[in-house]
Design an enzyme around this catalytic site. Structure first.
Site, mmCIF file in Angstrom:
data_model
loop_
_atom_site.group_PDB
_atom_site.id
_atom_site.type_symbol
_atom_site.label_atom_id
_atom_site.label_comp_id
_atom_site.label_asym_id
_atom_site.label_seq_id
_atom_site.Cartn_x
_atom_site.Cartn_y
_atom_site.Cartn_z
ATOM 1 N N GLU A 150 39.195 32.502 33.049
ATOM 2 C CA GLU A 150 38.988 33.949 33.162
ATOM 3 C C GLU A 150 40.302 34.713 33.197
ATOM 4 O O GLU A 150 40.333 35.892 33.553
ATOM 5 C CB GLU A 150 38.162 34.265 34.423
ATOM 6 C CG GLU A 150 38.891 34.055 35.734
ATOM 7 C CD GLU A 150 38.807 32.633 36.253
ATOM 8 O OE1 GLU A 150 39.059 32.449 37.451
ATOM 9 O OE2 GLU A 150 38.477 31.709 35.474
ATOM 10 N N ASP A 183 43.523 38.744 35.582
ATOM 11 C CA ASP A 183 42.515 37.768 35.988
ATOM 12 C C ASP A 183 41.263 38.523 36.442
ATOM 13 O O ASP A 183 41.357 39.575 37.090
ATOM 14 C CB ASP A 183 43.073 36.926 37.136
ATOM 15 C CG ASP A 183 42.321 35.618 37.306
ATOM 16 O OD1 ASP A 183 41.346 35.417 36.570
ATOM 17 O OD2 ASP A 183 42.709 34.824 38.169
#
Length: 394
Positions: A296, A252
């Site tokens: 993301e 992430d």
């Protein structure tokens, strides 16, 4: 990921090859049928002086070549035949037919077996059938078509001039008209043939585009979540079957919302695109798969990779990302983008959801311990009190 669809030129060569191979098949069948018909017609003529040995001598070369072609085509796939050999075979078959036509005309006209103009009628009948047979067989290749039809037209022309020398105009007119008809027909058929192949090429490209849209993330050009789930399920089945290790990394972008707020969504998209390039370069083996898992968040499947190998990949991602120097002016960790990672080793008996849950817990640990790092461990099932036994690297 997916094989590139063939271009129009590649498909044209391929379809021409297949068509010519099929032409060998039906031309050989027609040759056998025509030889049998001629043989029966000759034997049933009450006043025929053309003996059985004469017929066999005339027909045997053509019959052998036709049967040879059938044997080669019926027991082998078209792609196993070289185009040059296929074209050469058709021309050899035509030469055998010309030998038969000329020989049959010479014998019947010498002994006047078929009456006035009877030999000419036989030559015309057989050459007309052969003319259109070879024209249709070879229409995708004009040069070879002309090489095949012109000798047959000349045989018909010469025999007509010999039989009826006082009227050469008709013989020449027939020669020219048939040649023009064949060339014109070849142009029309070839145009349809090329259009059909062009439509097929466009259809394949369109299907490839739709397939790509279904499997590829439009922003990063990595696999999307759907494709990731499909491949992960397949790799788990393969690992269960072979006993090879299987690892995955869930990662992430650190403080991505701050990046969007400070630089805007366009720079945020550019950040994800550049990160996708880094992950694609790291997951470089044929079966490795890098995917945009959502937002993301990204994931990498690493078949035939143990925990030590997966840790090495995670460390490589950190170094590659550091070298990429993707700006992040509002990150408390520095001036460039960093990622947190969960590195997980699959265990036999676990499904994809359990592996993902374990990797997600490891990713959470990396975030809780300060980000810009990875946590690695072995996946555990849902029934286990602790899902992973993790190690930590800052």
């Amino acid at each position: 990921m997916n094989s590139k669809p063939k271009s129009f030129d590649e498909l044209l060569v391929q379809e021409t090859h297949i068509y010519l191979c099929r032409s060998v098949k039906w031309t050989a069948y027609l040759s056998v049928f025509l030889l049998v018909a001629i043989f029966l017609a000759s034997m049933l003529q009450m006043n025929s002086l053309l003996t059985l040995p004469d017929l066999l001598v005339l027909q045997m070369p053509t019959l052998c070549i036709a049967l040879f072609g059938l044997a080669g085509i019926l027991y082998r796939q078209p792609e196993q035949h070289r185009m040059g050999l296929v074209l050469a075979y058709l021309l050899v078959l035509e030469v055998a037919w010309i030998y038969f036509v000329v020989g049959h005309y010479w014998l019947t006209s010498s002994y006047n077996l078929l009456g006035e103009y009877g030999s000419l009628a036989t030559v015309d009948s057989v050459t007309d059938v052969l003319l259109f047979t070879f024209a249709i067989s070879l229409f995708p290749v004009r040069r070879w078509l002309l090489v095949s039809v012109v000798p047959l037209l000349l045989v018909s022309l010469v025999t007509r001039l010999i039989e009826i020398p006082e009227n050469p105009i008709f013989a020449l007119t027939k020669f020219v008209c048939l040649l023009v008809i064949i060339i014109t027909g070849q142009k029309v058929l070839l145009q349809w043939f090329r259009k059909a192949i062009l439509r097929d090429a466009e259809k394949q490209q369109l299907l490839q585009q739709f397939k790509r849209m279904a499997l590829i993330d439009g922003l990063t050009d990595l696999s999307n979540r759907r494709h990731f789930d499909e491949v992960l399920a397949l790799e788990i089945k393969a690992a269960e079957r072979t006993g090879d290790p299987l690892s995955m990394i869930l990662l992430d972008v650190d403080f991505f919302k701050r990046l969007n707020d400070s630089l805007g969504h366009s720079d945020g998209d550019r950040c994800l695109i550049r990160l996708g390039e880094v992950l694609h370069g790291v997951a470089s083996r044929p079966r490795d798969l890098a995917a945009r898992y959502g937002g993301e968040e990204f994931a990498i499947i690493l078949p035939d990779t143990d925990l030590s190998g997966a840790r090495h990949i995670a460390e490589q991602i950190r170094y590659e990302l550091k070298d990429a120097e993707i700006p992040h002016p509002d990150s408390p960790l520095g001036t460039y983008v960093t990622v947190s990672q969960g590195v997980c080793l699959w265990q036999p008996g676990l499904d994809a959801d359990e592996l993902l849950a374990s990797a997600d817990q490891l990713l959470y640990q990396s975030k809780a311990q300060g980000r810009d790092r990875f946590s690695a461990g072995v996946a555990k099932g849902e029934a286990a009190e602790d899902k992973v036994v993790s190690s930590y690297l800052s």
